[in-house]
Write a protein that holds these residues in place. Structure first.
Motif, mmCIF file in Angstrom:
data_model
loop_
_atom_site.group_PDB
_atom_site.id
_atom_site.type_symbol
_atom_site.label_atom_id
_atom_site.label_comp_id
_atom_site.label_asym_id
_atom_site.label_seq_id
_atom_site.Cartn_x
_atom_site.Cartn_y
_atom_site.Cartn_z
ATOM 1 N N THR A 34 0.844 -1.193 0.000
ATOM 2 C CA THR A 34 0.000 0.000 0.000
ATOM 3 C C THR A 34 0.877 1.240 0.000
ATOM 4 O O THR A 34 1.793 1.367 0.799
ATOM 5 C CB THR A 34 -0.923 0.016 1.239
ATOM 6 N N VAL A 35 0.584 2.148 -0.898
ATOM 7 C CA VAL A 35 1.333 3.399 -0.984
ATOM 8 C C VAL A 35 0.537 4.488 -0.274
ATOM 9 O O VAL A 35 -0.613 4.749 -0.627
ATOM 10 C CB VAL A 35 1.583 3.794 -2.455
ATOM 11 N N ILE A 36 1.127 5.090 0.726
ATOM 12 C CA ILE A 36 0.472 6.155 1.477
ATOM 13 C C ILE A 36 0.644 7.455 0.701
ATOM 14 O O ILE A 36 1.759 7.805 0.315
ATOM 15 C CB ILE A 36 1.080 6.283 2.882
ATOM 16 N N PRO A 37 -0.454 8.182 0.454
ATOM 17 C CA PRO A 37 -0.328 9.421 -0.313
ATOM 18 C C PRO A 37 0.481 10.479 0.435
ATOM 19 O O PRO A 37 0.481 10.519 1.665
ATOM 20 C CB PRO A 37 -1.771 9.884 -0.516
ATOM 21 N N HIS A 38 1.127 11.325 -0.325
ATOM 22 C CA HIS A 38 1.906 12.419 0.238
ATOM 23 C C HIS A 38 0.947 13.423 0.905
ATOM 24 O O HIS A 38 -0.178 13.611 0.431
ATOM 25 C CB HIS A 38 2.703 13.111 -0.878
ATOM 26 N N PRO A 39 1.355 14.064 2.002
ATOM 27 C CA PRO A 39 0.481 15.035 2.683
ATOM 28 C C PRO A 39 -0.048 16.139 1.765
ATOM 29 O O PRO A 39 -1.185 16.582 1.932
ATOM 30 C CB PRO A 39 1.372 15.610 3.780
ATOM 31 N N THR A 40 0.735 16.573 0.793
ATOM 32 C CA THR A 40 0.241 17.614 -0.114
ATOM 33 C C THR A 40 -0.877 17.079 -1.009
ATOM 34 O O THR A 40 -1.794 17.820 -1.361
ATOM 35 C CB THR A 40 1.374 18.194 -0.991
ATOM 36 N N THR A 41 -0.823 15.803 -1.330
ATOM 37 C CA THR A 41 -1.894 15.189 -2.116
ATOM 38 C C THR A 41 -3.179 15.153 -1.301
ATOM 39 O O THR A 41 -4.254 15.503 -1.803
ATOM 40 C CB THR A 41 -1.512 13.753 -2.545
ATOM 41 N N VAL A 42 -3.075 14.745 -0.058
ATOM 42 C CA VAL A 42 -4.245 14.689 0.822
ATOM 43 C C VAL A 42 -4.816 16.098 1.000
ATOM 44 O O VAL A 42 -6.032 16.310 0.914
ATOM 45 C CB VAL A 42 -3.879 14.060 2.180
ATOM 46 N N SER A 43 -3.954 17.084 1.231
ATOM 47 C CA SER A 43 -4.398 18.464 1.402
ATOM 48 C C SER A 43 -5.112 18.972 0.150
ATOM 49 O O SER A 43 -6.193 19.568 0.229
ATOM 50 C CB SER A 43 -3.199 19.358 1.731
ATOM 51 N N ARG A 44 -4.528 18.743 -1.000
ATOM 52 C CA ARG A 44 -5.125 19.185 -2.259
ATOM 53 C C ARG A 44 -6.483 18.521 -2.479
ATOM 54 O O ARG A 44 -7.461 19.169 -2.852
ATOM 55 C CB ARG A 44 -4.193 18.863 -3.423
ATOM 56 N N ASP A 45 -6.562 17.215 -2.221
ATOM 57 C CA ASP A 45 -7.814 16.493 -2.409
ATOM 58 C C ASP A 45 -8.899 16.999 -1.457
ATOM 59 O O ASP A 45 -10.056 17.160 -1.850
ATOM 60 C CB ASP A 45 -7.605 14.994 -2.215
ATOM 61 N N LEU A 46 -8.533 17.257 -0.207
ATOM 62 C CA LEU A 46 -9.507 17.767 0.758
ATOM 63 C C LEU A 46 -10.007 19.153 0.367
ATOM 64 O O LEU A 46 -11.200 19.448 0.481
ATOM 65 C CB LEU A 46 -8.912 17.801 2.164
ATOM 66 N N GLN A 47 -9.102 19.999 -0.099
ATOM 67 C CA GLN A 47 -9.510 21.331 -0.541
ATOM 68 C C GLN A 47 -10.454 21.241 -1.735
ATOM 69 O O GLN A 47 -11.449 21.967 -1.820
ATOM 70 C CB GLN A 47 -8.288 22.168 -0.882
ATOM 71 N N SER A 48 -10.164 20.338 -2.642
ATOM 72 C CA SER A 48 -11.018 20.152 -3.809
ATOM 73 C C SER A 48 -12.403 19.648 -3.400
ATOM 74 O O SER A 48 -13.424 20.125 -3.904
ATOM 75 C CB SER A 48 -10.359 19.164 -4.768
ATOM 76 N N LEU A 49 -12.447 18.695 -2.486
ATOM 77 C CA LEU A 49 -13.727 18.193 -1.979
ATOM 78 C C LEU A 49 -14.522 19.292 -1.303
ATOM 79 O O LEU A 49 -15.733 19.414 -1.495
ATOM 80 C CB LEU A 49 -13.497 17.042 -0.992
ATOM 81 N N TYR A 50 -13.846 20.116 -0.500
ATOM 82 C CA TYR A 50 -14.517 21.200 0.214
ATOM 83 C C TYR A 50 -15.142 22.181 -0.780
ATOM 84 O O TYR A 50 -16.314 22.543 -0.649
ATOM 85 C CB TYR A 50 -13.540 21.933 1.137
ATOM 86 N N VAL A 51 -14.379 22.579 -1.775
ATOM 87 C CA VAL A 51 -14.891 23.534 -2.764
ATOM 88 C C VAL A 51 -16.092 22.937 -3.496
ATOM 89 O O VAL A 51 -17.123 23.587 -3.673
ATOM 90 C CB VAL A 51 -13.781 23.949 -3.756
ATOM 91 N N GLY A 52 -15.965 21.695 -3.934
ATOM 92 C CA GLY A 52 -17.051 21.046 -4.658
ATOM 93 C C GLY A 52 -18.310 20.863 -3.820
ATOM 94 O O GLY A 52 -19.413 21.189 -4.252
ATOM 95 N N MET A 53 -18.148 20.373 -2.606
ATOM 96 C CA MET A 53 -19.305 20.122 -1.735
ATOM 97 C C MET A 53 -19.915 21.416 -1.211
ATOM 98 O O MET A 53 -21.115 21.472 -0.937
ATOM 99 C CB MET A 53 -18.914 19.197 -0.589
#
Length: 104
Positions: free
Chosen positions: A6-25
């Motif tokens: 299992t490859v753990i995502p980089h913290p910047t990837t998680v941050s970017r994805d969360l920001q994208s989810l927040y904007v969309g939702m």
């Protein structure tokens, strides 16, 4: 604890994805709240982290069909002195982004 390989995502990837989810939702939340006929109530919670960063949480609460609902609208990092004018402007900006500035 993870499955081997299992490859753990980089913290910047998680941050970017969360920001994208927040904007969309946020768009869906804004649409729902701005068309709501229920009374909307704000809860504000401010605190300072151990590293002296200050934050303000903006939560909205409403009742629909006898069920109490709540959601966090925004988690704001405070960057200036905590004057009433500064905090009021941040809260108004948040409510405006969600289209509910005239409902609370």
């Amino acid at each position: 604890m993870l499955r081997p390989g299992t490859v753990i995502p980089h913290p910047t990837t998680v941050s970017r994805d969360l920001q994208s989810l927040y904007v969309g939702m946020s768009k869906y939340v804004a649409q729902y709240l701005s068309t709501s006929t229920s009374a909307l109530h704000l809860v504000l919670d401010g605190w300072t982290s151990p590293l002296t960063s200050s934050f303000l949480g903006v939560v909205v609460i409403w009742c629909k069909d006898g069920v109490l609902h709540r959601t966090i609208l925004e988690f704001i990092r405070l960057k200036e002195s905590h004057t009433g004018e500064y905090m009021a402007q941040l809260i108004l900006d948040c409510l405006t982004r969600f289209g509910i500035e005239d409902q609370v």
